[in-house]
Scaffold this motif. Structure first.
Motif, PDB file in Angstrom:
ATOM      1  N   ILE A  54       1.333  -1.193  -0.096  1.00 20.92           N
ATOM      2  CA  ILE A  54      -0.148  -0.109  -0.017  1.00 20.92           C
ATOM      3  C   ILE A  54       0.856   1.269  -0.073  1.00 20.92           C
ATOM      4  N   ALA A  55       2.153   1.209   0.578  1.00 17.69           N
ATOM      5  CA  ALA A  55       2.972   2.103   0.203  1.00 17.69           C
ATOM      6  C   ALA A  55       3.579   2.902  -0.137  1.00 17.69           C
ATOM      7  N   VAL A  56       3.979   1.722  -1.168  1.00 11.76           N
ATOM      8  CA  VAL A  56       4.918   1.826  -2.313  1.00 11.76           C
ATOM      9  C   VAL A  56       3.538   2.874  -3.807  1.00 11.76           C
ATOM     10  N   SER A  57       2.396   1.709  -3.486  1.00  7.82           N
ATOM     11  CA  SER A  57       1.056   2.321  -4.595  1.00  7.82           C
ATOM     12  C   SER A  57       0.337   3.422  -4.720  1.00  7.82           C
ATOM     13  N   LYS A  58       0.851   4.332  -3.025  1.00  7.45           N
ATOM     14  CA  LYS A  58       0.377   5.299  -3.170  1.00  7.45           C
ATOM     15  C   LYS A  58       1.306   6.293  -3.012  1.00  7.45           C
ATOM     16  N   ALA A  59       2.638   6.154  -3.077  1.00  6.48           N
ATOM     17  CA  ALA A  59       3.487   7.101  -3.308  1.00  6.48           C
ATOM     18  C   ALA A  59       3.791   6.481  -5.134  1.00  6.48           C
ATOM     19  N   GLN A  60       3.458   6.145  -5.493  1.00  7.95           N
ATOM     20  CA  GLN A  60       3.936   6.124  -7.264  1.00  7.95           C
ATOM     21  C   GLN A  60       2.251   6.647  -7.234  1.00  7.95           C
ATOM     22  N   LYS A  61       1.339   6.571  -6.763  1.00  6.74           N
ATOM     23  CA  LYS A  61       0.153   7.076  -7.514  1.00  6.74           C
ATOM     24  C   LYS A  61       0.659   8.513  -7.426  1.00  6.74           C
ATOM     25  N   ALA A  62       0.274   8.858  -6.047  1.00 11.69           N
ATOM     26  CA  ALA A  62       0.843  10.553  -6.048  1.00 11.69           C
ATOM     27  C   ALA A  62       2.427  11.156  -6.797  1.00 11.69           C
ATOM     28  N   THR A  63       3.450  10.472  -7.074  1.00 14.78           N
ATOM     29  CA  THR A  63       4.687  10.714  -7.657  1.00 14.78           C
ATOM     30  C   THR A  63       3.972  10.527  -9.259  1.00 14.78           C
ATOM     31  N   ASN A  64       3.338   9.683  -9.779  1.00 17.98           N
ATOM     32  CA  ASN A  64       2.493  10.060 -11.476  1.00 17.98           C
ATOM     33  C   ASN A  64       1.664  11.279 -11.634  1.00 17.98           C
ATOM     34  N   MET A  65       0.794  11.424 -10.177  1.00 21.12           N
ATOM     35  CA  MET A  65      -0.438  12.672 -10.327  1.00 21.12           C
ATOM     36  C   MET A  65       0.625  13.756 -10.673  1.00 21.12           C
ATOM     37  N   ALA A  66       1.635  13.713  -9.775  1.00 20.80           N
ATOM     38  CA  ALA A  66       2.782  15.180 -10.085  1.00 20.80           C
ATOM     39  C   ALA A  66       3.515  15.094 -11.277  1.00 20.80           C
ATOM     40  N   ARG A  67       4.124  13.699 -11.729  1.00 19.00           N
ATOM     41  CA  ARG A  67       4.796  13.910 -13.086  1.00 19.00           C
ATOM     42  C   ARG A  67       3.620  14.481 -14.259  1.00 19.00           C
ATOM     43  N   GLU A  68       2.464  13.852 -13.556  1.00 16.08           N
ATOM     44  CA  GLU A  68       1.261  14.511 -15.104  1.00 16.08           C
ATOM     45  C   GLU A  68       0.935  16.169 -15.199  1.00 16.08           C
ATOM     46  N   ASN A  69       1.199  16.629 -13.681  1.00 16.55           N
ATOM     47  CA  ASN A  69       0.875  18.101 -13.821  1.00 16.55           C
ATOM     48  C   ASN A  69       2.138  18.943 -13.849  1.00 16.55           C
ATOM     49  N   GLY A  70       2.953  18.358 -14.116  1.00 22.69           N
ATOM     50  CA  GLY A  70       4.659  19.050 -14.400  1.00 22.69           C
ATOM     51  C   GLY A  70       5.212  19.142 -13.124  1.00 22.69           C
ATOM     52  N   PHE A  71       5.192  18.173 -12.075  1.00 24.49           N
ATOM     53  CA  PHE A  71       5.922  19.037 -10.596  1.00 24.49           C
ATOM     54  C   PHE A  71       6.818  17.533 -10.272  1.00 24.49           C
ATOM     55  N   PRO A  72       7.791  18.615  -9.781  1.00 22.28           N
ATOM     56  CA  PRO A  72       8.800  17.470  -9.280  1.00 22.28           C
ATOM     57  C   PRO A  72       8.756  16.651  -7.978  1.00 22.28           C
ATOM     58  N   LEU A  73       7.514  16.319  -7.534  1.00 23.10           N
ATOM     59  CA  LEU A  73       7.073  16.211  -6.492  1.00 23.10           C
ATOM     60  C   LEU A  73       7.495  14.781  -5.616  1.00 23.10           C
ATOM     61  N   ARG A  74       8.490  14.935  -4.450  1.00 19.11           N
ATOM     62  CA  ARG A  74       9.091  13.383  -4.238  1.00 19.11           C
ATOM     63  C   ARG A  74       8.545  12.635  -3.437  1.00 19.11           C
ATOM     64  N   LEU A  75       8.035  11.849  -3.538  1.00 27.15           N
ATOM     65  CA  LEU A  75       7.222  11.036  -1.889  1.00 27.15           C
ATOM     66  C   LEU A  75       8.728   9.091  -2.065  1.00 27.15           C
ATOM     67  N   THR A  76       9.187   9.416  -1.229  1.00 29.22           N
ATOM     68  CA  THR A  76       9.793   7.977  -0.295  1.00 29.22           C
ATOM     69  C   THR A  76       8.966   7.627   0.663  1.00 29.22           C
ATOM     70  N   VAL A  77       9.531   6.114   0.377  1.00 32.50           N
ATOM     71  CA  VAL A  77       8.766   4.931   1.515  1.00 32.50           C
ATOM     72  C   VAL A  77       9.547   4.044   1.890  1.00 32.50           C
ATOM     73  N   GLU A  78      10.078   4.162   3.098  1.00 34.68           N
ATOM     74  CA  GLU A  78      10.965   3.458   4.151  1.00 34.68           C
ATOM     75  C   GLU A  78      11.110   2.488   5.506  1.00 34.68           C
ATOM     76  N   PRO A  79      10.940   1.677   6.123  1.00 35.71           N
ATOM     77  CA  PRO A  79      10.668   0.923   7.108  1.00 35.71           C
ATOM     78  C   PRO A  79      10.670   1.776   8.573  1.00 35.71           C
ATOM     79  N   GLU A  80       9.175   1.477   9.321  1.00 35.89           N
ATOM     80  CA  GLU A  80       8.829   2.280  10.382  1.00 35.89           C
ATOM     81  C   GLU A  80       9.367   1.850  11.040  1.00 35.89           C
ATOM     82  N   ASP A  81      10.868   2.699  12.650  1.00 36.20           N
ATOM     83  CA  ASP A  81      11.080   1.933  13.537  1.00 36.20           C
ATOM     84  C   ASP A  81      10.460   1.483  14.305  1.00 36.20           C
ATOM     85  N   ASN A  82      11.106   0.039  14.469  1.00 35.93           N
ATOM     86  CA  ASN A  82      10.516  -0.433  15.859  1.00 35.93           C
ATOM     87  C   ASN A  82      10.630   0.136  17.021  1.00 35.93           C
TER      88      ASN A  82
END
Length: 102
Positions: free
Chosen positions: A74-102
């Motif tokens: 889900i994390a990867v899917s949401k980050a990719q969806k937001a990144t694609n949305m940004a690219r379609e609108n000409g923005f360089p918005l960056r989202l990353t996914v990293e493990p949660e600290d335990n």
């Protein structure tokens, strides 16, 4: 006299753990508009308008912020969806996914 049949089932111990969770982080840049960031936060991450505005300002002031914590897929899917949305609108918005600290 009928003979009774007994069925013996062996129990196997299974190690049931919660799946690892991952943080989706959104990063500040000088080109993506604040309104567009709020739009992404509302449409992809389903934040309320008030929460999206507050998170956008947090990103603007601190450079990055955690948008949400999800399972890996889900994390990867949401980050990719937001990144694609940004690219379609000409923005360089960056989202990353990293493990949660335990």
């Amino acid at each position: 006299m009928p003979q009774e049949q007994s069925q013996i089932r062996e129990r196997q111990k299974t190690d049931m753990r919660e799946p690892r969770r991952y943080k989706v982080l959104i990063h500040n840049d000088d080109f993506t508009t604040m309104d567009f960031v709020v739009k992404v936060l509302r449409e992809v991450f389903y934040l309320s308008d008030e929460n999206a505005q507050a998170l956008m300002l947090q990103v603007h002031h601190s450079g990055k912020a955690v948008v949400g914590i999800y399972t890996y897929d889900i994390a990867v899917s949401k980050a990719q969806k937001a990144t694609n949305m940004a690219r379609e609108n000409g923005f360089p918005l960056r989202l990353t996914v990293e493990p949660e600290d335990n």
